[in-house]
Design a protein around this motif. Sequence first.
Motif, PDB file in Angstrom:
ATOM      1  N   ASP A 249      19.363  64.043   8.075  1.00  0.00           N
ATOM      2  CA  ASP A 249      18.295  64.174   7.080  1.00  0.00           C
ATOM      3  C   ASP A 249      17.504  62.863   7.053  1.00  0.00           C
ATOM      4  O   ASP A 249      18.044  61.815   6.685  1.00  0.00           O
ATOM      5  N   SER A 250      16.239  62.911   7.479  1.00  0.00           N
ATOM      6  CA  SER A 250      15.429  61.700   7.584  1.00  0.00           C
ATOM      7  C   SER A 250      16.172  60.632   8.394  1.00  0.00           C
ATOM      8  O   SER A 250      16.278  59.466   7.991  1.00  0.00           O
ATOM      9  N   CYS A 251      16.679  61.039   9.549  1.00  0.00           N
ATOM     10  CA  CYS A 251      17.451  60.161  10.423  1.00  0.00           C
ATOM     11  C   CYS A 251      16.795  60.065  11.794  1.00  0.00           C
ATOM     12  O   CYS A 251      16.184  61.024  12.268  1.00  0.00           O
ATOM     13  N   SER A 252      16.974  58.927  12.450  1.00  0.00           N
ATOM     14  CA  SER A 252      16.459  58.716  13.799  1.00  0.00           C
ATOM     15  C   SER A 252      17.604  58.357  14.741  1.00  0.00           C
ATOM     16  O   SER A 252      18.567  57.707  14.342  1.00  0.00           O
ATOM     17  N   ASN A 253      17.459  58.792  15.994  1.00  0.00           N
ATOM     18  CA  ASN A 253      18.443  58.486  17.034  1.00  0.00           C
ATOM     19  C   ASN A 253      19.828  59.016  16.647  1.00  0.00           C
ATOM     20  O   ASN A 253      20.741  58.254  16.299  1.00  0.00           O
ATOM     21  N   VAL A 254      19.946  60.333  16.730  1.00  0.00           N
ATOM     22  CA  VAL A 254      21.172  61.031  16.356  1.00  0.00           C
ATOM     23  C   VAL A 254      21.676  61.811  17.564  1.00  0.00           C
ATOM     24  O   VAL A 254      20.893  62.481  18.239  1.00  0.00           O
ATOM     25  N   ARG A 255      22.974  61.743  17.816  1.00  0.00           N
ATOM     26  CA  ARG A 255      23.588  62.515  18.887  1.00  0.00           C
ATOM     27  C   ARG A 255      24.735  63.338  18.318  1.00  0.00           C
ATOM     28  O   ARG A 255      25.662  62.785  17.710  1.00  0.00           O
ATOM     29  N   ILE A 256      24.658  64.644  18.525  1.00  0.00           N
ATOM     30  CA  ILE A 256      25.696  65.575  18.081  1.00  0.00           C
ATOM     31  C   ILE A 256      26.215  66.277  19.322  1.00  0.00           C
ATOM     32  O   ILE A 256      25.438  66.913  20.041  1.00  0.00           O
ATOM     33  N   GLU A 257      27.520  66.207  19.571  1.00  0.00           N
ATOM     34  CA  GLU A 257      28.021  66.739  20.837  1.00  0.00           C
ATOM     35  C   GLU A 257      29.479  67.182  20.717  1.00  0.00           C
ATOM     36  O   GLU A 257      30.224  66.731  19.853  1.00  0.00           O
ATOM     37  N   ASP A 258      29.858  68.112  21.609  1.00  0.00           N
ATOM     38  CA  ASP A 258      31.252  68.508  21.791  1.00  0.00           C
ATOM     39  C   ASP A 258      31.916  68.883  20.464  1.00  0.00           C
ATOM     40  O   ASP A 258      33.048  68.474  20.174  1.00  0.00           O
ATOM     41  N   SER A 259      31.213  69.668  19.666  1.00  0.00           N
ATOM     42  CA  SER A 259      31.709  69.999  18.337  1.00  0.00           C
ATOM     43  C   SER A 259      31.660  71.502  18.087  1.00  0.00           C
ATOM     44  O   SER A 259      30.950  72.241  18.771  1.00  0.00           O
ATOM     45  N   PHE A 260      32.421  71.942  17.085  1.00  0.00           N
ATOM     46  CA  PHE A 260      32.624  73.361  16.791  1.00  0.00           C
ATOM     47  C   PHE A 260      32.542  73.556  15.286  1.00  0.00           C
ATOM     48  O   PHE A 260      33.214  72.859  14.528  1.00  0.00           O
ATOM     49  N   VAL A 261      31.697  74.490  14.851  1.00  0.00           N
ATOM     50  CA  VAL A 261      31.492  74.716  13.419  1.00  0.00           C
ATOM     51  C   VAL A 261      31.632  76.193  13.102  1.00  0.00           C
ATOM     52  O   VAL A 261      31.036  77.045  13.765  1.00  0.00           O
ATOM     53  N   VAL A 262      32.415  76.506  12.071  1.00  0.00           N
ATOM     54  CA  VAL A 262      32.424  77.817  11.427  1.00  0.00           C
ATOM     55  C   VAL A 262      31.973  77.572   9.996  1.00  0.00           C
ATOM     56  O   VAL A 262      32.598  76.789   9.276  1.00  0.00           O
ATOM     57  N   SER A 263      30.907  78.244   9.563  1.00  0.00           N
ATOM     58  CA  SER A 263      30.230  77.811   8.345  1.00  0.00           C
ATOM     59  C   SER A 263      29.730  78.987   7.523  1.00  0.00           C
ATOM     60  O   SER A 263      29.472  80.071   8.047  1.00  0.00           O
ATOM     61  N   GLY A 264      29.544  78.713   6.226  1.00  0.00           N
ATOM     62  CA  GLY A 264      28.896  79.676   5.360  1.00  0.00           C
ATOM     63  C   GLY A 264      27.405  79.470   5.269  1.00  0.00           C
ATOM     64  O   GLY A 264      26.725  80.177   4.509  1.00  0.00           O
ATOM     65  N   ASP A 265      26.876  78.521   6.041  1.00  0.00           N
ATOM     66  CA  ASP A 265      25.435  78.283   6.076  1.00  0.00           C
ATOM     67  C   ASP A 265      25.097  77.784   7.478  1.00  0.00           C
ATOM     68  O   ASP A 265      25.857  78.014   8.413  1.00  0.00           O
ATOM     69  N   ASP A 266      23.966  77.107   7.645  1.00  0.00           N
ATOM     70  CA  ASP A 266      23.569  76.659   8.968  1.00  0.00           C
ATOM     71  C   ASP A 266      24.627  75.731   9.580  1.00  0.00           C
ATOM     72  O   ASP A 266      25.139  74.833   8.906  1.00  0.00           O
ATOM     73  N   CYS A 267      24.913  75.926  10.854  1.00  0.00           N
ATOM     74  CA  CYS A 267      25.863  75.031  11.521  1.00  0.00           C
ATOM     75  C   CYS A 267      25.281  73.635  11.675  1.00  0.00           C
ATOM     76  O   CYS A 267      25.967  72.643  11.465  1.00  0.00           O
ATOM     77  N   ILE A 268      24.020  73.546  12.066  1.00  0.00           N
ATOM     78  CA  ILE A 268      23.283  72.287  12.062  1.00  0.00           C
ATOM     79  C   ILE A 268      21.960  72.540  11.359  1.00  0.00           C
ATOM     80  O   ILE A 268      21.280  73.519  11.668  1.00  0.00           O
TER      81      ILE A 268
END
Length: 475
Positions: A249-268
């Motif tokens: 959220d209002s972030c710069s230079n972010v890396r999201i990798e090799d991850s697994f999400v089960v969610s009740g809303d958006d995964c990302i």
Amino acid sequence: MEFSQSIRFLMVRILATWTVAMATFSGATECRQTEQIGLRRLIGDYESPTGCRAHVADLTDFGGVGDGVTSNTKAFRDAVGNLSMYSDDGGAMLLVPPGRWLTGPFNLTSHFTLFLHSDAVILASTDLDEYPIVDPLPSYGRGRDIPGGRYSNFIWGSNLTDVIVTGDNGTINGQGQIWWDKFHNKELNSTRGYLLELMYSEKIIISNLVFVNSSSWNLHPVYCNDVVISGVTILAPTTSPNTDGIDPDSCSNVRIEDSFVVSGDDCIAIKSGWDQYGIRVGIPSEHILIRRFTCISPYSAVIALGSEMSGGISDVRAEDIVAIHSESAVRIKTGVGRGGYVRDVFVRGVTLHTMKYVFWISGNYGSHPDDGWDPKALPEISGINYSNFVAENVTMAANLEGIDSDVFSGICISNVTISLSPKPKKVQWNCTYVEGSTYDVRPTPCALLPENGAPCAFPTETLPVESLQLDICSK
């Protein structure tokens, strides 16, 4: 191998991984990128890493009791307070040993590692009195759930540098059921806090952990730079309210990798502020890389951009994405009053099974913080590129809704094969107030996205965050 066979194989593999993760967790340990791990020391009957920081302490050194009943709020706060004194002397690591460590909210500090053993579980207190009411985020103007302030986050910090939250796949459990029940019953007078939030911070690593049952959003870096989220598992019931997985959220230079999400809303969900508050703060989310990511979220998106995007979102790159039983693969959520922009988005290499929509753009997302939003603040949506998608059991290929007098432009979709569900929508492409082109897409797109004979672009230059290396601490 046929696509359906591949998906069945992948589902079995994911379910097996999930089962193991929910039972016992093991994995690599990561340390500061500029240092090598040294020896390991014996604490009780387990080995713990040393060398990633100059100073290492165990939670039990501060009176911690891992019986799942005794409160460790004072132990965590004393530990972080004590270890913060070493921020200018090689930094410090707090080890959470095997056990169930019940605690209220606590802060992190700079040049600091929070490390969880594989059999460690940090349990969030369910005593709401332990969570003070704090100010809303400046770019939101109020709590996200309801007007006013918000409950304290569980683990958080502000204005920090060099923070690592990691382990041997230990668990942080938000024990969110009490929050979900009170939210549904409208018994909360303030917005729920998040499981882990860092504000105005830089050089953040979150890795090799399992996050379960957050009260609301799980991982929320906000106003941060240089963030790596790697090898995390996030689990919540698919019916739990607003349990987003990862929300830069209002972030710069972010890396999201090799991850697994089960969610009740958006995964990302990539965000940057809400209406006039986000416009005023004006901190965009940009230079974001997502790769090797798997999502299950029947009622929300795999990757969402917005709806709070008033500070702007740009240069988002996602590839090697897998989703099973999700509402949409990529969704842009915006509306009149948002202002801001979403531009230069590139997504490729996506495998989907059982989706309501593959592509979804909502230009009529009408949620506003209050009556102060500007009806003349129209969002700019441009340069949206989707390529190399394979989807099976889809109800509708695309629902793309721009805004009258604010056409969403530069939409490119290429090399996409969508197989429909047994009961698909009669209209597969709903397109209004959008402009762009397609190449080799099935079923045939709408007339507003004609075939142009060229695949969509994907940037060839690398982002600075790609070069940020995570050294593995040796055993």
